[in-house]
Design a protein around this motif. Structure first.
Motif, PDB file in Angstrom:
ATOM      1  N   THR A 271      35.872  15.312  -0.691  1.00  0.00           N
ATOM      2  CA  THR A 271      35.873  14.901   0.711  1.00  0.00           C
ATOM      3  C   THR A 271      35.273  16.031   1.545  1.00  0.00           C
ATOM      4  OG1 THR A 271      37.844  13.540   0.397  1.00  0.00           O
ATOM      5  CG2 THR A 271      37.277  14.146   2.663  1.00  0.00           C
TER       6      THR A 271
ATOM      7  N   TYR B 154      34.368  17.462   5.229  1.00  0.00           N
ATOM      8  CA  TYR B 154      34.792  17.286   6.616  1.00  0.00           C
ATOM      9  C   TYR B 154      34.326  18.464   7.472  1.00  0.00           C
ATOM     10  CZ  TYR B 154      38.576  20.701   5.914  1.00  0.00           C
ATOM     11  OH  TYR B 154      39.294  21.854   5.672  1.00  0.00           O
TER      12      TYR B 154
ATOM     13  N   LEU C  71      32.993  12.919   6.374  1.00  0.00           N
ATOM     14  CA  LEU C  71      31.730  12.316   5.963  1.00  0.00           C
ATOM     15  C   LEU C  71      31.998  11.147   5.011  1.00  0.00           C
ATOM     16  CD1 LEU C  71      28.616  12.527   6.070  1.00  0.00           C
ATOM     17  CD2 LEU C  71      28.764  13.932   3.991  1.00  0.00           C
ATOM     18  N   VAL C  72      31.570   9.957   5.416  1.00  0.00           N
ATOM     19  CA  VAL C  72      31.772   8.752   4.608  1.00  0.00           C
ATOM     20  C   VAL C  72      30.409   8.091   4.370  1.00  0.00           C
ATOM     21  CG1 VAL C  72      32.912   6.507   4.443  1.00  0.00           C
ATOM     22  CG2 VAL C  72      34.075   8.415   5.594  1.00  0.00           C
TER      23      VAL C  72
ATOM     24  N   SER D  61      33.642   7.877  -1.384  1.00  0.00           N
ATOM     25  CA  SER D  61      33.959   9.289  -1.172  1.00  0.00           C
ATOM     26  C   SER D  61      32.700  10.023  -0.715  1.00  0.00           C
ATOM     27  CB  SER D  61      34.479   9.918  -2.467  1.00  0.00           C
ATOM     28  OG  SER D  61      35.709   9.363  -2.859  1.00  0.00           O
ATOM     29  N   SER D  62      32.892  11.128  -0.007  1.00  0.00           N
ATOM     30  CA  SER D  62      31.734  11.904   0.457  1.00  0.00           C
ATOM     31  C   SER D  62      30.796  12.202  -0.706  1.00  0.00           C
ATOM     32  CB  SER D  62      32.188  13.212   1.099  1.00  0.00           C
ATOM     33  OG  SER D  62      33.116  12.993   2.141  1.00  0.00           O
TER      34      SER D  62
ATOM     35  N   CYS E  35      27.504  17.516  -5.399  1.00  0.00           N
ATOM     36  CA  CYS E  35      27.351  17.766  -3.961  1.00  0.00           C
ATOM     37  C   CYS E  35      25.881  17.982  -3.604  1.00  0.00           C
ATOM     38  CB  CYS E  35      28.171  18.983  -3.541  1.00  0.00           C
ATOM     39  SG  CYS E  35      29.938  18.666  -3.320  1.00  0.00           S
TER      40      CYS E  35
ATOM     41  N   THR F 234      24.336  14.805  -1.475  1.00  0.00           N
ATOM     42  CA  THR F 234      24.320  15.097  -0.039  1.00  0.00           C
ATOM     43  C   THR F 234      23.396  16.248   0.340  1.00  0.00           C
ATOM     44  OG1 THR F 234      26.137  16.722  -0.071  1.00  0.00           O
ATOM     45  CG2 THR F 234      26.744  14.382   0.079  1.00  0.00           C
TER      46      THR F 234
ATOM     47  N   PHE G 282      24.840   7.793   5.818  1.00  0.00           N
ATOM     48  CA  PHE G 282      26.049   8.580   6.007  1.00  0.00           C
ATOM     49  C   PHE G 282      26.601   8.336   7.407  1.00  0.00           C
ATOM     50  CE2 PHE G 282      23.604  11.046   2.904  1.00  0.00           C
ATOM     51  CZ  PHE G 282      24.565  11.325   1.943  1.00  0.00           C
TER      52      PHE G 282
ATOM     53  N   TRP H 189      29.946   9.850  10.077  1.00  0.00           N
ATOM     54  CA  TRP H 189      31.086  10.742  10.309  1.00  0.00           C
ATOM     55  C   TRP H 189      32.175   9.947  11.025  1.00  0.00           C
ATOM     56  CZ3 TRP H 189      31.322  15.538   8.226  1.00  0.00           C
ATOM     57  CH2 TRP H 189      30.132  16.149   7.851  1.00  0.00           C
TER      58      TRP H 189
END
Length: 222
Positions: A30, A32, A46-47, A62-63, A86, A90, A149, A151
């Motif tokens: 997650t 944030y 972040l979703v 999940s992020s 990650c 992202t 994405f 927020w």
């Protein structure tokens, strides 16, 4: 031999594991940030929305998430896998010293799904992390697995019903609930509200059983 005692005896394609009842593992994170980089209680999460070509298409997730596998006959840790995911999903490079972002272990969530018609038994465990970023971070779907994405504030997530209206990937929704409980942003009372309001498989007592583990402050077993 002793040097290879932790290596697997055999490899099974992840998609075939339910036919053998084999435990499968995944890693979730997650991401944030604090709004305006200041207030501890004023955060955004972040979703992502999954790409249309993925399983569970166009659903919240999940992020960051990814299966924990054994690439190239090499055992990798869940943390190493999460750092890799990650970056791929992202564009967040946790190996850059100048970023000063720290990946923190959050806990685990597990679920069991049984398909009696196909004789499939699917035990799954998610090893979960969190990472706080600043407002300079701009997510980028490097590997194309994410369509977009967003927020969200905790209030938008809890009161907006996105966790329970069928638009969130079920096991990822529980990972997010775990994060919110760890941050004391939801309570056990909120969890019961989720159960009653849900019209998805998230809290189905017949099909899927979720529970939290290794976080004594908020172990829940719906």
């Amino acid at each position: 031999n002793e040097d290879n005692q932790e290596m697997p005896l055999a490899y099974v394609e992840r998609g075939a594991s339910p036919f053998f009842g084999i435990q499968a593992w995944g890693t979730h994170c997650t991401i944030y940030r604090k709004k305006d980089n200041q207030d501890d209680d004023n955060i955004e999460i972040l979703v992502p929305i999954r790409a249309a070509h993925k399983k569970w298409p166009n659903m919240y997730d999940s992020s960051v998430a990814g299966g924990l596998a054994f690439p190239s006959n090499e055992i990798i840790s869940s943390r190493h896998n999460m750092v890799k995911e990650c970056l791929e999903e992202t564009g967040l490079d946790l190996n850059k010293i100048e970023n000063n972002y720290q990946l923190k272990y959050l806990g685990q969530t597990s679920h069991l799904k049984v398909n009696s018609e196909r004789r499939q038994y699917k035990p799954r465990t998610q090893i979960n992390y969190e990472v706080q970023v600043d407002t300079n971070f701009k997510p980028d779907a490097v590997d194309g697995e994410v369509a977009s994405f967003q927020w969200f504030s905790p209030e938008e997530i809890v009161n907006g019903d996105i966790l329970v209206n069928g638009s969130f990937k079920p096991n990822s929704a529980v990972v997010l609930v775990q994060f919110l409980m760890a941050k004391k942003l939801v309570t056990c009372d909120d969890w019961e509200k989720f159960r009653h309001k849900s019209n998805s498989k998230l809290f189905s007592e017949k099909k899927v059983l979720f529970f939290f583990a290794k976080n004594d402050d908020f172990i829940q077993k719906p």
